[in-house]
Scaffold this motif. Sequence first.
Motif, mmCIF file in Angstrom:
data_model
loop_
_atom_site.group_PDB
_atom_site.id
_atom_site.type_symbol
_atom_site.label_atom_id
_atom_site.label_comp_id
_atom_site.label_asym_id
_atom_site.label_seq_id
_atom_site.Cartn_x
_atom_site.Cartn_y
_atom_site.Cartn_z
ATOM 1 N N GLY A 36 -54.561 -87.583 -23.607
ATOM 2 C CA GLY A 36 -54.164 -86.303 -24.191
ATOM 3 C C GLY A 36 -55.369 -85.502 -24.663
ATOM 4 O O GLY A 36 -55.464 -84.282 -24.443
ATOM 5 N N VAL A 37 -56.290 -86.193 -25.331
ATOM 6 C CA VAL A 37 -57.495 -85.521 -25.838
ATOM 7 C C VAL A 37 -58.361 -85.056 -24.658
ATOM 8 O O VAL A 37 -58.861 -83.928 -24.631
ATOM 9 N N GLU A 38 -58.489 -85.909 -23.686
ATOM 10 C CA GLU A 38 -59.251 -85.562 -22.473
ATOM 11 C C GLU A 38 -58.667 -84.296 -21.821
ATOM 12 O O GLU A 38 -59.403 -83.388 -21.420
ATOM 13 N N ASN A 39 -57.348 -84.231 -21.765
ATOM 14 C CA ASN A 39 -56.687 -83.069 -21.155
ATOM 15 C C ASN A 39 -56.983 -81.794 -21.951
ATOM 16 O O ASN A 39 -57.311 -80.756 -21.386
ATOM 17 N N LEU A 40 -56.898 -81.883 -23.291
ATOM 18 C CA LEU A 40 -57.164 -80.703 -24.115
ATOM 19 C C LEU A 40 -58.611 -80.243 -23.946
ATOM 20 O O LEU A 40 -58.904 -79.047 -23.840
ATOM 21 N N LEU A 41 -59.535 -81.208 -23.912
ATOM 22 C CA LEU A 41 -60.947 -80.853 -23.732
ATOM 23 C C LEU A 41 -61.173 -80.212 -22.363
ATOM 24 O O LEU A 41 -61.901 -79.224 -22.236
ATOM 25 N N ASN A 42 -60.522 -80.754 -21.345
ATOM 26 C CA ASN A 42 -60.653 -80.170 -19.996
ATOM 27 C C ASN A 42 -60.134 -78.743 -19.960
ATOM 28 O O ASN A 42 -60.744 -77.871 -19.334
ATOM 29 N N ILE A 43 -58.997 -78.532 -20.604
ATOM 30 C CA ILE A 43 -58.419 -77.182 -20.621
ATOM 31 C C ILE A 43 -59.412 -76.220 -21.288
ATOM 32 O O ILE A 43 -59.698 -75.127 -20.783
#
Length: 329
Positions: free
Chosen positions: A237-244
């Motif tokens: 989830g954190v990885e996804n937010l950072l990618n966004i």
Amino acid sequence: MKVRVLSGVQPTGNLHIGNYLGALKNWVKIQYDYESIFCIVDLHAITVYQNPQELRSNIHQLAALFLACGIDPKHSSIIAQSSVPGHAELAWMFTCVTPLGWLERMTQFKAKSEAQETIGDGLLQYPVLMAADILLYQAKIVPVGDDQRQHLELTRDIAQRFNSQYGETFVLPETKLPLVGARVMGLDDPTTKMSKSATGAGHAVALLDPPAVIRKKIMRATTDSQPGVNFESKGAGVENLLNIHQAFTEWTDDQMRAHFEGMRYGDLKKTVAEAVVDGLMPIQQRYQEITADPSIITAVLKEGALRVIPIAQATVELTKQRMGLYSLV
Ligand code: TYM
């Protein structure tokens, strides 16, 4: 002659930030380096039932979004797939050179057909039509998100098989993924791809979501039980937010780490939400301006189709000639 680029989006449901970061943002960036064709793939949309009025209005809405995101219709051709007869014609010819087993193996076919009670033949043929979209224009570059990779491999296989059976005819296209944002995950479940058809209210941020809705969805995004961002062990989830965030801001890896390492999740989410709001605001403003005059869209779709029809016709004629089919020209 400039190298040709082609890509497409289905006019089904609300476009989300996965579609934008995986495809449209990249199109806008590269459009002037190539001769670009961007396709609203309505013939793909009808592989599952679409309400006719809704489909027609989704086509117009999508064309307006292409413009709002920054596709320049003076340079790039925006077309509705069904307005260029060559897509369906070439697709039939490709159907006849494609082994059934290749289509049954496609992961998107397997996933979509599991969800249906009866499976239309179109769903199986979906990637053949996609190969026709690309090869009809001898496009060399296809900018898409990661989920289209398998379809692109099949397109190359079809082109190769045709070339070996009937002689060199088609250029083999290459997949172009964005460096960041090729696979944006669902906010509510970061183990599944963000998708137009998912039903959860907190799953996807739509391009036209108002700022308050965007903030609410991102503040509710799934993270994990760690207290803050740790670049050495990031949960999905954190990885996804950072990618966004990185895909919207185009910050470097070093900038990302310097800014976010150790940050508490509440602050991470606030920062990501503001980056998304800032990134979408100009698109939403342009969308309002463009849709104020519906004649803009019909003119753009007509101009695009008239520009590409001769290219499409030339490929269809060449393909027919190679296969020994009949032609009046
Ligand atoms: P579609 O309409 O599902 O998606 C349009 C584009 O958005 C990308 N995308 C994503 N990228 C990152 N993260 C995500 N969660 C995400 N979800 C979607 C897709 O990769 C795609 O680039 N089969 C295609 C349409 C098509 C096409 C073509 C594309 C038909 N003919 C020819 C390229 C060339 C599709 O269903 O896209």
